[in-house]
Write a protein that holds these residues in place. Structure first.
Motif, PDB file in Angstrom:
ATOM      1  N   MET A   1       0.834  -1.204   0.000  1.00 49.77           N
ATOM      2  CA  MET A   1       0.000   0.000   0.000  1.00 49.77           C
ATOM      3  C   MET A   1       0.876   1.263   0.000  1.00 49.77           C
ATOM      4  N   LEU A   2       1.836   1.274   0.945  1.00 46.50           N
ATOM      5  CA  LEU A   2       2.712   2.440   1.052  1.00 46.50           C
ATOM      6  C   LEU A   2       3.534   2.593  -0.226  1.00 46.50           C
ATOM      7  N   ASN A  18      10.827  -2.234   5.520  1.00 49.85           N
ATOM      8  CA  ASN A  18       9.866  -3.124   6.182  1.00 49.85           C
ATOM      9  C   ASN A  18      10.555  -3.643   7.439  1.00 49.85           C
ATOM     10  N   HIS A  19      10.236  -3.033   8.559  1.00 48.84           N
ATOM     11  CA  HIS A  19      10.945  -3.347   9.788  1.00 48.84           C
ATOM     12  C   HIS A  19      10.018  -3.099  10.968  1.00 48.84           C
ATOM     13  N   ASP A  20      10.173  -3.840  12.032  1.00 50.80           N
ATOM     14  CA  ASP A  20       9.428  -3.562  13.253  1.00 50.80           C
ATOM     15  C   ASP A  20       9.883  -2.184  13.752  1.00 50.80           C
ATOM     16  N   SER A  21       8.983  -1.206  13.694  1.00 54.02           N
ATOM     17  CA  SER A  21       9.427   0.162  13.988  1.00 54.02           C
ATOM     18  C   SER A  21       9.698   0.389  15.473  1.00 54.02           C
ATOM     19  N   SER A  22       9.299  -0.559  16.334  1.00 49.98           N
ATOM     20  CA  SER A  22       9.624  -0.364  17.753  1.00 49.98           C
ATOM     21  C   SER A  22      11.103  -0.672  18.019  1.00 49.98           C
ATOM     22  N   CYS A  46       4.219   8.622  13.389  1.00 46.02           N
ATOM     23  CA  CYS A  46       3.952   7.282  13.922  1.00 46.02           C
ATOM     24  C   CYS A  46       2.456   7.033  13.775  1.00 46.02           C
ATOM     25  N   ASP A  47       2.050   6.471  12.662  1.00 44.70           N
ATOM     26  CA  ASP A  47       0.637   6.125  12.451  1.00 44.70           C
ATOM     27  C   ASP A  47       0.522   4.667  12.897  1.00 44.70           C
ATOM     28  N   VAL A  48       0.318   4.478  14.189  1.00 41.90           N
ATOM     29  CA  VAL A  48       0.566   3.176  14.816  1.00 41.90           C
ATOM     30  C   VAL A  48      -0.588   2.187  14.598  1.00 41.90           C
ATOM     31  N   PRO A  49      -0.284   0.876  14.710  1.00 41.53           N
ATOM     32  CA  PRO A  49      -1.374  -0.098  14.668  1.00 41.53           C
ATOM     33  C   PRO A  49      -2.311   0.164  15.847  1.00 41.53           C
ATOM     34  N   CYS A  50      -3.618   0.064  15.614  1.00 43.15           N
ATOM     35  CA  CYS A  50      -4.565   0.390  16.689  1.00 43.15           C
ATOM     36  C   CYS A  50      -5.808  -0.491  16.564  1.00 43.15           C
ATOM     37  N   GLY A  76       1.150  -1.258  24.679  1.00 45.36           N
ATOM     38  CA  GLY A  76       2.588  -1.544  24.796  1.00 45.36           C
ATOM     39  C   GLY A  76       3.328  -1.300  23.485  1.00 45.36           C
ATOM     40  N   ILE A  77       2.837  -1.887  22.389  1.00 45.07           N
ATOM     41  CA  ILE A  77       3.537  -1.726  21.102  1.00 45.07           C
ATOM     42  C   ILE A  77       3.418  -0.276  20.625  1.00 45.07           C
ATOM     43  N   GLN A  78       2.277   0.341  20.907  1.00 48.43           N
ATOM     44  CA  GLN A  78       2.108   1.748  20.495  1.00 48.43           C
ATOM     45  C   GLN A  78       3.129   2.627  21.226  1.00 48.43           C
ATOM     46  N   ARG A  80       6.009   1.655  22.501  1.00 46.94           N
ATOM     47  CA  ARG A  80       7.385   1.355  22.060  1.00 46.94           C
ATOM     48  C   ARG A  80       7.680   1.995  20.698  1.00 46.94           C
ATOM     49  N   ILE A  81       6.689   2.039  19.825  1.00 40.59           N
ATOM     50  CA  ILE A  81       6.905   2.694  18.521  1.00 40.59           C
ATOM     51  C   ILE A  81       7.109   4.199  18.731  1.00 40.59           C
ATOM     52  N   ALA A  82       6.273   4.796  19.581  1.00 32.92           N
ATOM     53  CA  ALA A  82       6.397   6.240  19.830  1.00 32.92           C
ATOM     54  C   ALA A  82       7.752   6.552  20.486  1.00 32.92           C
TER      55      ALA A  82
HETATM   56  C1  LIG Z   1      -2.665   2.556  10.936  1.00 31.46           C
HETATM   57  S1  LIG Z   1      -1.788   1.586   9.852  1.00 31.46           S
HETATM   58  C2  LIG Z   1      -0.756   2.727   9.005  1.00 31.46           C
HETATM   59  C3  LIG Z   1      -1.295   3.074   7.667  1.00 31.46           C
HETATM   60  C4  LIG Z   1      -0.356   3.915   6.844  1.00 31.46           C
HETATM   61  N1  LIG Z   1      -0.154   5.204   7.470  1.00 31.46           N
HETATM   62  C5  LIG Z   1      -0.913   4.094   5.437  1.00 31.46           C
HETATM   63  O1  LIG Z   1      -1.345   5.190   5.109  1.00 31.46           O
HETATM   64  O2  LIG Z   1      -0.888   3.134   4.673  1.00 31.46           O
HETATM   65  C6  LIG Z   1      -0.618   0.805  10.910  1.00 31.46           C
HETATM   66  C7  LIG Z   1       0.329  -0.084  10.154  1.00 31.46           C
HETATM   67  O3  LIG Z   1       1.366  -0.486  11.037  1.00 31.46           O
HETATM   68  C8  LIG Z   1       1.763  -1.792  10.688  1.00 31.46           C
HETATM   69  N2  LIG Z   1       2.449  -2.349  11.881  1.00 31.46           N
HETATM   70  C9  LIG Z   1       1.953  -3.104  12.878  1.00 31.46           C
HETATM   71  N3  LIG Z   1       2.911  -3.349  13.796  1.00 31.46           N
HETATM   72  C10 LIG Z   1       4.037  -2.732  13.354  1.00 31.46           C
HETATM   73  C11 LIG Z   1       5.365  -2.632  13.841  1.00 31.46           C
HETATM   74  N4  LIG Z   1       5.740  -3.200  14.995  1.00 31.46           N
HETATM   75  N5  LIG Z   1       6.255  -1.936  13.110  1.00 31.46           N
HETATM   76  C12 LIG Z   1       5.905  -1.339  11.960  1.00 31.46           C
HETATM   77  N6  LIG Z   1       4.662  -1.379  11.453  1.00 31.46           N
HETATM   78  C13 LIG Z   1       3.743  -2.075  12.138  1.00 31.46           C
HETATM   79  C14 LIG Z   1       0.458  -2.488  10.330  1.00 31.46           C
HETATM   80  O4  LIG Z   1       0.703  -3.568   9.486  1.00 31.46           O
HETATM   81  C15 LIG Z   1      -0.295  -1.365   9.621  1.00 31.46           C
HETATM   82  O5  LIG Z   1      -0.045  -1.426   8.249  1.00 31.46           O
END
Ligand SMILES: C[S@@+](CC[C@H](N)C(=O)[O-])C[C@H]1O[C@@H](n2cnc3c(N)ncnc32)[C@H](O)[C@@H]1O
Length: 369
Positions: A1-2, A18-22, A46-50, A76-78, A80-82
Motif C-alpha cells: 500500500m505504502l 519493512n521493519h518492526d518500527s519499535s 507514527c501512524d501506529v497499529p490500533c 505496549g507496542i504503540q 514502544r513505537i512512539a
Molecule cells: C494505521 S496503519 C498505518 C497506515 C499507513 N499510514 C498508510 O497510510 O498506509 C498501521 C500499520 O502499522 C503496521 N504495523 C503493525 N505493527 C508494526 C510494527 N511493529 N512496526 C511497523 N509497522 C507495524 C500495520 O501492518 C499497519 O499497516
C-alpha cells in the motif's frame, strides 16, 4: 500500500523499509567530512497499529468485536513505537502520533507515558492555530483503565493480580493536580460527526532536548573517552550482522564504469547526471529497469542494507526496449515521462528539478511541475 502511494509521487527522495518500527535500527549516514554518523529525523509520523474503533462507520464488525482489552493489549507496542520515534528524532524535530481509535489507552495514555518517561523532553505542541476550520474535541485529561470484564480502576493498586499483566502502572492518568502539566488537552480527537469522516486521534510532539537515556549515554561516552585514552580508544570490532533473505531483490547502484550508461547518457544528453544515482534491482543478467534516486537516499541504502530491509526507492526512469530500429536500448519509463514535457523541458532540466527536491522535503519544484 505504502509503495503504491509513494510511487504516485514520482519522487527520488523516498525510501520504504519493512521493519518492526519499535526496534528500528539507527540509520548510518555519511557526514560532510566523510565520516559516519547517525541519521536523526526532523519529522516523524507514527501512524501506529490500533484497535481501529474510530472506523466504526465503515467497519461495523468493530462494534461486535470491541472489548476493553483490545486497547490495553495495543498500548505496549504503540508506546514502544512512539518511544523509538522519539529516539530517532532530532532535537527540535516534530513527531506526530496518530491512531484511528477513540480509546484513551491507545491515545492520551501513550502520550502521557511518553512525556513522563522522557522527563518532558517530548512536549505536546499547541497546533490549534494551524488548523483553521477543523472541528475536533480536545484531548482527555483523565481516563479509567478497564479490564476485559469491564471493571474500571482508579489506581494500579486496585487492579487484581490476574489483570496486572494487561493493565500496567503507567497506563493511569496523571493526578488532577498534575494533569495541567502535560497539556494533554493539546491532543486532537476528530469524531465522525464533526466532519462526517472516520474517527482519528492526532498528537503533535516536539523534542526539546536529548531524551534522559540519550543524555546519560553521551555523558558516559565522554567519561570513558577521557579515561586515559584521550578519547582515541577504539571499540573492539563488532561482528557484522548478516540479514539473510534481504538480497533476493537487491538495490544495485551504478558505478562510473556501468556498461549501459554511455548509450543512455549520449542518447538523452545527460552529461551532468551522476550515474551513481541510478540503480537496478538485479545483480546479474540484462538490466531491465533503471531507477533514479538522490544522493542522500543512495547513501542511506548503501550504508544500511545489511541491517535494514529496504523495500522500495527511486523513480523508474529507463526501461529496456531492445528493438533493432532504436538507437538506444532504453526508453524513458512512464513514471518519468509523466513529469517530462518532451520538447519543452529537456531531460537535464527534469533531472535538476528532481535532484533539488532534497530529503528534507523541499517539494516546491515538484509542485511547480
Ligand atoms: C494505521 S496503519 C498505518 C497506515 C499507513 N499510514 C498508510 O497510510 O498506509 C498501521 C500499520 O502499522 C503496521 N504495523 C503493525 N505493527 C508494526 C510494527 N511493529 N512496526 C511497523 N509497522 C507495524 C500495520 O501492518 C499497519 O499497516
Amino acid at each position: 500500500m505504502l509503495v503504491h502511494q509513494a510511487k504516485r509521487l514520482s519522487s527520488p527522495c523516498f525510501v520504504i523499509t519493512n521493519h518492526d518500527s519499535s526496534v528500528l535500527p539507527n540509520f548510518t549516514v555519511t557526514d560532510k567530512d566523510g565520516g559516519k554518523g547517525i541519521l536523526k529525523f526532523d519529522r516523524i509520523l507514527c501512524d501506529v497499529p490500533c484497535s481501529g474503533d474510530g472506523t466504526i462507520r465503515k467497519n461495523p464488525d468493530v462494534w461486535v468485536k470491541w472489548n476493553a482489552a483490545n486497547g490495553n493489549n495495543l498500548h505496549g507496542i504503540q508506546y514502544r513505537i512512539a518511544r523509538r520515534g522519539a529516539e530517532m528524532l532530532a532535537v527540535g524535530g516534530r513527531m506526530v502520533y496518530s491512531t484511528c481509535s477513540f480509546n484513551p489507552l491507545e491515545d492520551e495514555a501513550v502520550i502521557h507515558r511518553l512525556i513522563v518517561e522522557t522527563e518532558g523532553a517530548m512536549e505536546l505542541v499547541d497546533v490549534s492555530d494551524s488548523l483553521p476550520g477543523l472541528k475536533y474535541s480536545k484531548g482527555k485529561l483523565s481516563w479509567v483503565p478497564t479490564s476485559r470484564d469491564m471493571v474500571g480502576y482508579s489506581s494500579f493498586s486496585e487492579v487484581p493480580e490476574k489483570w496486572q499483566t494487561q493493565i500496567r502502572p503507567l497506563m493511569f492518568p496523571p493526578s488532577p493536580d498534575k494533569a495541567g502539566d502535560f497539556h494533554l488537552d493539546r491532543c486532537i480527537r476528530i469524531l465522525p460527526h464533526h466532519q462526517d469522516t472516520g474517527g482519528f486521534f492526532v498528537a503533535v510532539l516536539q523534542k526539546t532536548k536529548l531524551l534522559p537515556w540519550e543524555a546519560s549515554a553521551k555523558i558516559e561516552k565522554k567519561i570513558s573517552g577521557d579515561n586515559g585514552s584521550g578519547g582515541k580508544q577504539k571499540e573492539p570490532p563488532r561482528k557484522k550482522r548478516r540479514m539473510h533473505g534481504f538480497r533476493e531483490d537487491p538495490f544495485v547502484f551504478f558505478e562510473d564504469d556501468e556498461p549501459v550508461w554511455p548509450e543512455i547518457k549520449e542518447f538523452y544528453g545527460l552529461d551532468d547526471l551522476d550515474p551513481k544515482l541510478l540503480l537496478t534491482r538485479c545483480k546479474e543478467g540484462k538490466k531491465k529497469n533503471i531507477y533514479l534516486t538522490n544522493s542522500a537516499v543512495r547513501d542511506i541504502v548503501i550504508n544500511n542494507e545489511e541491517k535494514i530491509k529496504f523495500i522500495n526507492t527511486g523513480v523508474k526512469s529507463f526501461v529496456r526496449c531492445d528493438n533493432r530500429s532504436m538507437k538506444c536500448s532504453f526508453r524513458i519509463a512512464q513514471e518519468m515521462a509523466k513529469l517530462v514535457k518532451i520538447g519543452e523541458t529537456s531531460m537535464l532540466d527534469f533531472y535538476d528539478v528532481l535532484i533539488q527536491v532534497n530529503i528534507r522535503g523541499d517539494s516546491q519544484y515538484i509542485t511547480q511541475l
